[in-house]
Design a protein around this motif. Structure first.
Motif, mmCIF file in Angstrom:
data_model
loop_
_atom_site.group_PDB
_atom_site.id
_atom_site.type_symbol
_atom_site.label_atom_id
_atom_site.label_comp_id
_atom_site.label_asym_id
_atom_site.label_seq_id
_atom_site.Cartn_x
_atom_site.Cartn_y
_atom_site.Cartn_z
ATOM 1 N N ARG A 17 -23.010 5.397 -39.434
ATOM 2 C CA ARG A 17 -23.926 5.621 -40.553
ATOM 3 C C ARG A 17 -25.284 4.949 -40.372
ATOM 4 O O ARG A 17 -26.316 5.620 -40.421
ATOM 5 C CB ARG A 17 -23.240 5.210 -41.851
ATOM 6 N N PRO A 18 -25.351 3.634 -40.212
ATOM 7 C CA PRO A 18 -26.686 3.046 -40.042
ATOM 8 C C PRO A 18 -27.313 3.386 -38.704
ATOM 9 O O PRO A 18 -28.535 3.537 -38.602
ATOM 10 C CB PRO A 18 -26.434 1.542 -40.173
ATOM 11 N N TRP A 19 -26.487 3.515 -37.658
ATOM 12 C CA TRP A 19 -27.011 3.789 -36.314
ATOM 13 C C TRP A 19 -27.766 5.119 -36.300
ATOM 14 O O TRP A 19 -28.881 5.204 -35.786
ATOM 15 C CB TRP A 19 -25.871 3.804 -35.310
ATOM 16 N N PRO A 55 -20.181 -2.135 -39.498
ATOM 17 C CA PRO A 55 -21.382 -2.610 -38.820
ATOM 18 C C PRO A 55 -21.976 -3.834 -39.512
ATOM 19 O O PRO A 55 -21.677 -4.127 -40.673
ATOM 20 C CB PRO A 55 -22.334 -1.424 -38.931
ATOM 21 N N VAL A 56 -22.850 -4.502 -38.758
ATOM 22 C CA VAL A 56 -23.599 -5.642 -39.268
ATOM 23 C C VAL A 56 -25.037 -5.497 -38.782
ATOM 24 O O VAL A 56 -25.263 -5.249 -37.591
ATOM 25 C CB VAL A 56 -23.036 -6.981 -38.759
ATOM 26 N N SER A 67 -21.906 -0.538 -44.543
ATOM 27 C CA SER A 67 -22.852 0.527 -44.189
ATOM 28 C C SER A 67 -23.864 0.815 -45.288
ATOM 29 O O SER A 67 -25.070 0.932 -45.027
ATOM 30 C CB SER A 67 -22.090 1.819 -43.870
ATOM 31 N N LEU A 68 -23.390 0.945 -46.527
ATOM 32 C CA LEU A 68 -24.297 1.329 -47.601
ATOM 33 C C LEU A 68 -25.317 0.230 -47.866
ATOM 34 O O LEU A 68 -26.496 0.513 -48.128
ATOM 35 C CB LEU A 68 -23.499 1.654 -48.860
ATOM 36 N N ALA A 69 -24.890 -1.037 -47.799
ATOM 37 C CA ALA A 69 -25.844 -2.138 -47.991
ATOM 38 C C ALA A 69 -26.898 -2.138 -46.892
ATOM 39 O O ALA A 69 -28.076 -2.441 -47.150
ATOM 40 C CB ALA A 69 -25.091 -3.474 -48.002
#
Length: 228
Positions: A17-19, A55-56, A67-69
């Protein structure tokens, strides 16, 4: 430069998601990949995240997990980018459906693990999974009908946080050959064709790690990782 800590690209839906959002918008970051299900996995993740999960995102003194944060943090730090829709009503819907994805659809997650290395024939995977898919496709259709006229994504021309949150579901419905109507398939194809997603998948297919519980115990109709 920020650091994004992720897990195996072939399996890690949360990491995708963030990637994919950061790569799509050309945001620079250093990448740390920690393979799942290895003896040292938890200890290595705990070195970055107090939750012990990926993830971080690490950016200076800020450490953001979930992910959402991370997506919200990226939107705050890059207000020039259409990570969330500009229109207030569209933005409210995008945040709502992103939160629903983050918190729900447990039956689908359990029965259809993300696996970009294989494709399986469709079969009945239970009423709860069917209900999850029905709700997800209704979400997609509602967003597209109300706000997506300007392009191929949920809220039009811009791939945003809501699309990133649902990208792993797109891969699942494709992997397990779930039958969908033409408009839903068109949306899925737009996500699968995104250059950032194609890059993620190509890198994942070169990974050498296997995670047994994400390898469904049934014959694959296609295997993209022959020899593993």
């Amino acid at each position: 430069m920020p650091t994004l800590v992720i897990a195996n690209k072939i399996y890690s839906s949360w990491s995708l998601r963030p990637w994919i959002l950061m790569r799509h918008y050309g945001l620079p970051f250093e990448e740390v990949v920690i393979p799942l299900d290895q003896p040292e996995t938890r200890a290595r993740i705990l070195a970055y995240s107090p939750a012990g999960k990926v993830p971080v995102l690490i950016d200076g003194d800020a450490v953001v997990w979930e992910s959402l944060a991370i997506l919200e943090t990226l939107a705050e730090r890059h207000p020039d980018l259409p990570i969330w829709p500009r229109d207030p009503a569209a933005r409210a819907l995008a945040r709502s459906i992103a939160g629903e994805m983050h918190a729900g659809f447990r039956a689908l997650r359990a029965a259809l693990p993300m696996n970009l290395g294989r494709r399986y024939a469709h079969r009945d995977r239970g009423a709860d999974v069917g209900a999850d898919v029905a709700r997800i496709t209704a979400i997609w259709r509602d967003a597209r009908d109300r706000f997506g006229a300007g392009g191929p994504y949920l809220f039009g021309a811009d791939f945003g946080a809501a699309d990133a949150m649902y990208a792993p579901v797109v891969t699942r419905l494709d992997t397990y050959q779930w039958p969908v109507e033409a408009d839903i398939r068109a949306y899925m194809d737009s996500v699968l064709a995104l250059p950032a997603f194609r890059e993620w998948r190509e890198q994942g297919l070169r990974e050498s790690w296997l995670v047994p519980h994400d390898e469904v115990d049934e014959p694959a109709i296609e295997n993209y990782r022959e020899g593993l």
